[in-house]
Write an enzyme that holds these catalytic residues in place. Structure first.
Site, PDB file in Angstrom:
ATOM      1  N   PHE A 165      31.896 -13.648  42.494  1.00 27.18           N
ATOM      2  CA  PHE A 165      32.852 -13.295  41.451  1.00 27.18           C
ATOM      3  C   PHE A 165      32.117 -13.336  40.118  1.00 27.18           C
ATOM      4  O   PHE A 165      31.148 -14.075  39.967  1.00 27.18           O
ATOM      5  CB  PHE A 165      34.012 -14.299  41.411  1.00 27.18           C
ATOM      6  CG  PHE A 165      35.191 -13.869  42.238  1.00 27.18           C
ATOM      7  CD1 PHE A 165      35.100 -13.811  43.613  1.00 27.18           C
ATOM      8  CD2 PHE A 165      36.392 -13.513  41.625  1.00 27.18           C
ATOM      9  CE1 PHE A 165      36.177 -13.407  44.383  1.00 27.18           C
ATOM     10  CE2 PHE A 165      37.475 -13.111  42.377  1.00 27.18           C
ATOM     11  CZ  PHE A 165      37.376 -13.051  43.754  1.00 27.18           C
ATOM     12  N   ASN A 217      35.427 -26.810  32.784  1.00 29.49           N
ATOM     13  CA  ASN A 217      35.886 -25.508  32.293  1.00 29.49           C
ATOM     14  C   ASN A 217      37.331 -25.282  32.700  1.00 29.49           C
ATOM     15  O   ASN A 217      37.922 -26.105  33.388  1.00 29.49           O
ATOM     16  CB  ASN A 217      34.964 -24.385  32.784  1.00 29.49           C
ATOM     17  CG  ASN A 217      34.968 -24.262  34.296  1.00 29.49           C
ATOM     18  OD1 ASN A 217      35.983 -23.950  34.901  1.00 29.49           O
ATOM     19  ND2 ASN A 217      33.825 -24.533  34.902  1.00 29.49           N
ATOM     20  N   ASP A 227      22.074 -22.388  41.699  1.00 32.49           N
ATOM     21  CA  ASP A 227      23.032 -21.298  41.871  1.00 32.49           C
ATOM     22  C   ASP A 227      23.490 -21.315  43.334  1.00 32.49           C
ATOM     23  O   ASP A 227      22.730 -20.942  44.237  1.00 32.49           O
ATOM     24  CB  ASP A 227      22.364 -19.960  41.520  1.00 32.49           C
ATOM     25  CG  ASP A 227      23.392 -18.845  41.431  1.00 32.49           C
ATOM     26  OD1 ASP A 227      24.268 -18.767  42.317  1.00 32.49           O
ATOM     27  OD2 ASP A 227      23.325 -18.069  40.464  1.00 32.49           O
ATOM     28  N   VAL A 246      25.836 -19.662  45.127  1.00 29.33           N
ATOM     29  CA  VAL A 246      26.008 -18.419  45.891  1.00 29.33           C
ATOM     30  C   VAL A 246      24.653 -17.768  46.186  1.00 29.33           C
ATOM     31  O   VAL A 246      24.443 -17.221  47.272  1.00 29.33           O
ATOM     32  CB  VAL A 246      27.004 -17.464  45.175  1.00 29.33           C
ATOM     33  CG1 VAL A 246      26.388 -16.787  43.969  1.00 29.33           C
ATOM     34  CG2 VAL A 246      27.548 -16.436  46.135  1.00 29.33           C
TER      35      VAL A 246
HETATM   36  N1  CTP Z   1      27.810 -19.265  40.940  1.00 33.19           N
HETATM   37  C1  CTP Z   1      27.357 -20.225  41.811  1.00 33.19           C
HETATM   38  N2  CTP Z   1      26.601 -21.259  41.334  1.00 33.19           N
HETATM   39  C2  CTP Z   1      26.308 -21.353  40.022  1.00 33.19           C
HETATM   40  C3  CTP Z   1      26.799 -20.385  39.117  1.00 33.19           C
HETATM   41  C4  CTP Z   1      27.552 -19.345  39.617  1.00 33.19           C
HETATM   42  O1  CTP Z   1      27.612 -20.146  43.017  1.00 33.19           O
HETATM   43  N3  CTP Z   1      25.584 -22.370  39.595  1.00 33.19           N
HETATM   44  C5  CTP Z   1      28.582 -18.133  41.484  1.00 33.19           C
HETATM   45  C6  CTP Z   1      30.040 -18.084  41.063  1.00 33.19           C
HETATM   46  O2  CTP Z   1      30.862 -18.774  42.006  1.00 33.19           O
HETATM   47  C7  CTP Z   1      30.300 -16.597  41.071  1.00 33.19           C
HETATM   48  C8  CTP Z   1      28.973 -15.986  40.700  1.00 33.19           C
HETATM   49  O3  CTP Z   1      28.001 -16.975  40.955  1.00 33.19           O
HETATM   50  O4  CTP Z   1      30.611 -16.133  42.363  1.00 33.19           O
HETATM   51  C9  CTP Z   1      28.843 -15.514  39.303  1.00 33.19           C
HETATM   52  O5  CTP Z   1      29.110 -16.542  38.405  1.00 33.19           O
HETATM   53  P1  CTP Z   1      28.665 -16.427  36.881  1.00 33.19           P
HETATM   54  O6  CTP Z   1      28.995 -17.703  36.202  1.00 33.19           O
HETATM   55  O7  CTP Z   1      29.196 -15.170  36.311  1.00 33.19           O
HETATM   56  O8  CTP Z   1      27.105 -16.274  37.097  1.00 33.19           O
HETATM   57  P2  CTP Z   1      25.948 -16.809  36.230  1.00 33.19           P
HETATM   58  O9  CTP Z   1      24.718 -16.709  37.061  1.00 33.19           O
HETATM   59  O10 CTP Z   1      26.266 -18.144  35.670  1.00 33.19           O
HETATM   60  O11 CTP Z   1      25.905 -15.706  35.092  1.00 33.19           O
HETATM   61  P3  CTP Z   1      25.775 -15.827  33.521  1.00 33.19           P
HETATM   62  O12 CTP Z   1      24.323 -15.633  33.281  1.00 33.19           O
HETATM   63  O13 CTP Z   1      26.639 -14.698  33.046  1.00 33.19           O
HETATM   64  O14 CTP Z   1      26.275 -17.179  33.130  1.00 33.19           O
END
Ligand code: CTP
Length: 424
Positions: A346, A233, A329, A331
């Site tokens: 974030f 990305n 995930d 975080v």
């Molecule tokens: N994050 C993370 N690990 C992941 C995805 C996200 O640690 N596999 C963390 C990012 O570093 C950020 C936060 O989660 O601090 C939010 O990221 P985002 O991509 O907006 O979250 P998603 O769960 O992927 O939300 P969406 O459903 O909108 O894709």
């Protein structure tokens, strides 16, 4: 490139006492560029700094101690076993005295010794014994600079927080042409100013995170499809690096877990470079155990290819379907640790910022979330940004401002919340 990624030429206002009262320890190693170190001493003194010179045995074959002595006004040290000099100021005392250590020129041999933590002479011992920021100014033959051993040593030193300037291109003393020349004096002075800035000037930040252990994730991840292709990305890593730098400037001990980006590690920060989400999870969880604060700025890929092909498969004219599996995930896993750090996430969104942020705050078990709107011309890969920060029972708007400024304000806000949580 150095420190905060900006290159300051230092040309403006040179000689205006920008280093008055600052204590610079200059390490000179053996190379033809050692004679240019004499000019550096003059310039540091001209800016008002107190300068002490430590030379390797090799350096003194190129330039006599008397030259550095006359210019610095202090005795030049080169021998760890010089009893008289040790009695005047012991080497540990000298290491503590330094506010910044500058190695110029830094030879390939010196870089190798520093990368491996050797302490076999006075300069290397001092570098190991100091807590001052380290600026390395390499100069050497272009082939030596390009050698994989030197590249690996430089990468290791940068990962540990040393600032390593890029040598300049041009005619070399050996008759060859290419990168390897000592950068011009104003560039080196500019780098020193930038390293000394935390304690003074416009970038000063109160030590609101002194004694805290902070982990920051930054940059994108790359999920390999085969030996050469990957899903990635557009995250540049700039916001995460700015947060790591601001936390360091606020007195924290900082670990930065970074995906692949084109940025130098911030000075004084321990950087761990990773590529995939799985690698980021492993490094982040290990670093987060025992940490006080975890800030997840990385744009972690939500999915990875279900299988990684070997080699580089040729294209199929009929097209291809890609099977993806979800990534962990990171975080959210950190937020489930027990004990756990204060966790800040974030969120980059294209609309409905508050709703998405508040839902992620709960879903991921975060203490705070910094949301920003992204679009074709804002958020990712840009210099400026604005954040809308949410926590249970509160919110704050930061910016728009350059990412460094925004990171400073975020760190100040997080430090207040962190102290508040502990106090309640
Ligand atoms: N994050 C993370 N690990 C992941 C995805 C996200 O640690 N596999 C963390 C990012 O570093 C950020 C936060 O989660 O601090 C939010 O990221 P985002 O991509 O907006 O979250 P998603 O769960 O992927 O939300 P969406 O459903 O909108 O894709």
């Amino acid at each position: 490139m150095y420190g905060d990624g900006r290159v300051t030429t230092g040309e403006e206002g040179s000689g205006r006492g920008r280093l008055v009262g600052r204590r610079v320890l200059l390490v000179v190693s053996g190379g033809i560029a050692a004679y240019k170190a004499a000019e550096l001493v003059r310039r540091f003194r001209g800016e008002g700094a107190e300068v002490r010179v430590v030379a390797t045995a090799g350096a003194l074959r190129f330039v006599g101690a008397a030259t550095f002595q006359a210019l610095s006004g202090n005795r030049v040290r080169h021998d760890l076993w010089d009893e008289e000099a040790e009695a005047a100021m012991g080497h540990i005392e000298l290491a503590r005295w330094a506010e910044v250590v500058v190695a110029a020129p830094a030879s390939a041999h010196l870089l190798a010794r520093l990368a491996h933590g050797l302490a076999d002479d006075l300069p290397t011992t001092l570098v190991l014994a100091t807590e001052a920021p380290l600026l390395l100014v390499p100069a050497m033959n272009r082939v030596m600079w390009a050698h994989p051993a030197t590249r690996a040593n430089v990468a290791l030193l940068r990962a540990r927080g040393a600032v390593v300037l890029e040598p300049e291109e041009g005619e070399q003393a050996c008759g060859e042409s290419g990168p390897g020349r000592l950068p011009e004096t104003p560039i080196v002075v500019g780098a020193v100013l930038s390293l000394l800035r935390p304690g003074s000037g416009k970038d000063a930040l109160p030590a609101v995170l002194a004694g805290r252990r902070v982990v920051v994730t930054a940059g994108p991840t790359r999920e390999p499809l085969d030996a050469v292709r990957y899903i990635g990305n557009r995250s540049s890593g700039r916001m995460g690096y700015a947060v790591a730098r601001a936390a360091r400037r606020a007195g924290a001990e900082v670990v930065l877990v970074s995906g692949p980006v084109a940025l130098d590690s911030p000075a004084g920060v321990r950087a761990i470079r990773v590529e995939t989400a799985l690698e980021m999870r492993e490094a982040a969880l290990a670093a987060a155990r025992g940490a006080d604060l975890f800030v997840a700025v990385a744009a972690v890929a939500d999915y990875r290819p279900a299988r990684r092909e070997t080699g580089k498969p040729a294209k199929d004219p009929k097209g291809a379907l890609l099977a993806l599996v979800p990534n962990p995930d990171v975080v959210a896993e950190v937020a489930r640790l027990d004990p756990r750090p204060f966790v800040v996430g974030f969120a980059a969104e294209t609309g409905d910022l508050e709703e998405h942020c508040r839902s992620k705050l709960e879903r991921k078990g975060l203490d705070m979330i910094a949301g920003n709107l992204v679009g074709p011309d804002r958020g990712f890969d840009t210099e400026e940004n604005a954040l809308h920060v949410f926590w249970r029972g509160g919110e704050a708007r930061l910016g728009p401002a350059p990412k460094d400024e925004l990171a400073r304000r975020l760190v100040a806000l997080v430090a207040r919340r962190l102290a508040g949580e502990e106090g309640s």
